[in-house]
Design a protein around this motif. Sequence first.
Motif, short mmCIF file in Angstrom:
data_model
loop_
_atom_site.label_atom_id
_atom_site.label_comp_id
_atom_site.label_asym_id
_atom_site.label_seq_id
_atom_site.Cartn_x
_atom_site.Cartn_y
_atom_site.Cartn_z
N UNK A 1 0.83 -1.21 0.00
CA UNK A 1 0.00 0.00 0.00
C UNK A 1 0.86 1.25 0.00
N UNK A 2 2.07 1.14 0.58
CA UNK A 2 2.99 2.27 0.64
C UNK A 2 4.05 2.22 -0.47
N UNK A 3 3.81 1.39 -1.46
CA UNK A 3 4.73 1.32 -2.59
C UNK A 3 5.98 0.52 -2.31
N UNK A 4 5.95 -0.34 -1.29
CA UNK A 4 7.12 -1.15 -0.92
C UNK A 4 6.83 -2.60 -1.25
N UNK A 5 7.69 -3.19 -2.04
CA UNK A 5 7.56 -4.62 -2.30
C UNK A 5 8.08 -5.39 -1.08
N UNK A 6 7.29 -6.32 -0.54
CA UNK A 6 7.69 -7.03 0.69
C UNK A 6 9.05 -7.72 0.60
N UNK A 7 9.45 -8.15 -0.61
CA UNK A 7 10.73 -8.84 -0.71
C UNK A 7 11.93 -7.89 -0.60
N UNK A 8 11.66 -6.59 -0.55
CA UNK A 8 12.74 -5.63 -0.32
C UNK A 8 12.99 -5.40 1.17
N UNK A 9 12.16 -6.02 2.01
CA UNK A 9 12.30 -5.87 3.47
C UNK A 9 12.61 -7.24 4.07
N UNK A 10 13.68 -7.30 4.81
CA UNK A 10 14.09 -8.53 5.49
C UNK A 10 13.62 -8.44 6.94
N UNK A 11 12.76 -9.36 7.34
CA UNK A 11 12.24 -9.36 8.71
C UNK A 11 13.07 -10.30 9.58
N UNK A 12 13.48 -9.79 10.72
CA UNK A 12 14.22 -10.60 11.70
C UNK A 12 13.44 -10.57 13.00
N UNK A 13 12.94 -11.72 13.41
CA UNK A 13 12.16 -11.83 14.64
C UNK A 13 13.04 -12.44 15.73
N UNK A 14 13.42 -11.61 16.69
CA UNK A 14 14.26 -12.07 17.79
C UNK A 14 13.40 -12.61 18.92
N UNK A 15 13.99 -13.48 19.73
CA UNK A 15 13.24 -14.04 20.86
C UNK A 15 13.20 -13.09 22.03
N UNK A 16 14.26 -12.31 22.22
CA UNK A 16 14.34 -11.37 23.35
C UNK A 16 14.75 -10.00 22.84
N UNK A 17 14.41 -8.98 23.63
CA UNK A 17 14.73 -7.62 23.21
C UNK A 17 16.24 -7.37 23.19
N UNK A 18 16.99 -7.99 24.07
CA UNK A 18 18.44 -7.83 24.06
C UNK A 18 19.03 -8.37 22.76
N UNK A 19 18.46 -9.48 22.28
CA UNK A 19 18.91 -10.02 21.01
C UNK A 19 18.54 -9.07 19.87
N UNK A 20 17.34 -8.51 19.94
CA UNK A 20 16.91 -7.57 18.90
C UNK A 20 17.79 -6.33 18.89
N UNK A 21 18.20 -5.87 20.05
CA UNK A 21 19.07 -4.70 20.14
C UNK A 21 20.44 -4.99 19.51
N UNK A 22 20.97 -6.18 19.77
CA UNK A 22 22.27 -6.57 19.20
C UNK A 22 22.18 -6.66 17.68
N UNK A 23 21.10 -7.27 17.18
CA UNK A 23 20.91 -7.38 15.73
C UNK A 23 20.79 -6.00 15.11
N UNK A 24 20.09 -5.10 15.79
CA UNK A 24 19.93 -3.73 15.29
C UNK A 24 21.27 -3.04 15.12
N UNK A 25 22.13 -3.16 16.13
CA UNK A 25 23.45 -2.52 16.04
C UNK A 25 24.26 -3.08 14.88
N UNK A 26 24.22 -4.39 14.70
CA UNK A 26 24.97 -5.00 13.60
C UNK A 26 24.41 -4.58 12.24
#
Length: 249
Positions: A102-127
Amino acid sequence: MKELTGKKEIIRQLREKIFTLEGFSTGADILQSDFALGPVNSSFPGGTFPVGTIHEFVSPTEASFAAANGFISGLLSTLLKKGGSCIWISAGRKLFPPALKFFGIEPHHVIFIDARKEKEALWVTEQALKCSSLAAVVAELRNVSFAESRRLQLAVGESRVTGFLHRHHPYINNTLACVSRWQIRPVVSWLPEGIPGVGFPRWEVELMKIRNGRPGKWQFEWRDGVFRHLPAQKQIISGSVTAKKERYA
């Protein structure tokens, strides 16, 4: 005349150095596509939406959380037009990927990473923010300390990746090292009288903090693939429609 030109060049170089120290991109990085934010641009240093830095979005409710994700998706649509990909990180994703179209973004251009914990998500974000081949990084996190946000800001200092730190239901509304802080609220959409269906999404966009800029509040509508600023006479105030019964230009 040469002396005056030399002074102007020195001033320009000093401004660029100050912008860099404050976390803003300089040089060719600031020559970006138009985000169609209209009057909001006057609030930004340099008069354009800052890229290559971290923007913080605060959502205390589920409604504002969904609205902010929509607004961020609108910004991503401009960033992704020049190519590249986006990484969307969360510890409990609620976004429906096909809705990005709807916003003109093809879903395959976005890589989704689902972390189990917020600390893991924070580390992935920094990398992810260290990866210069990315156009943007979105991280849905609840709590981030100032020291942690400083590390994220330092990461984009080298890569020039644009980061969106979306804090939903934060326990503490603490200050972070991000260059801006936003809060997006949904407002009632509008349809001509007698026409069934759902109108275009609308938001109240509040720029709560911007480094060396001016905070403000506006209303926008997403229509025809771009942001449309709503003048005062077409805005919705306290849930009541004040727009004229005509199609917007």
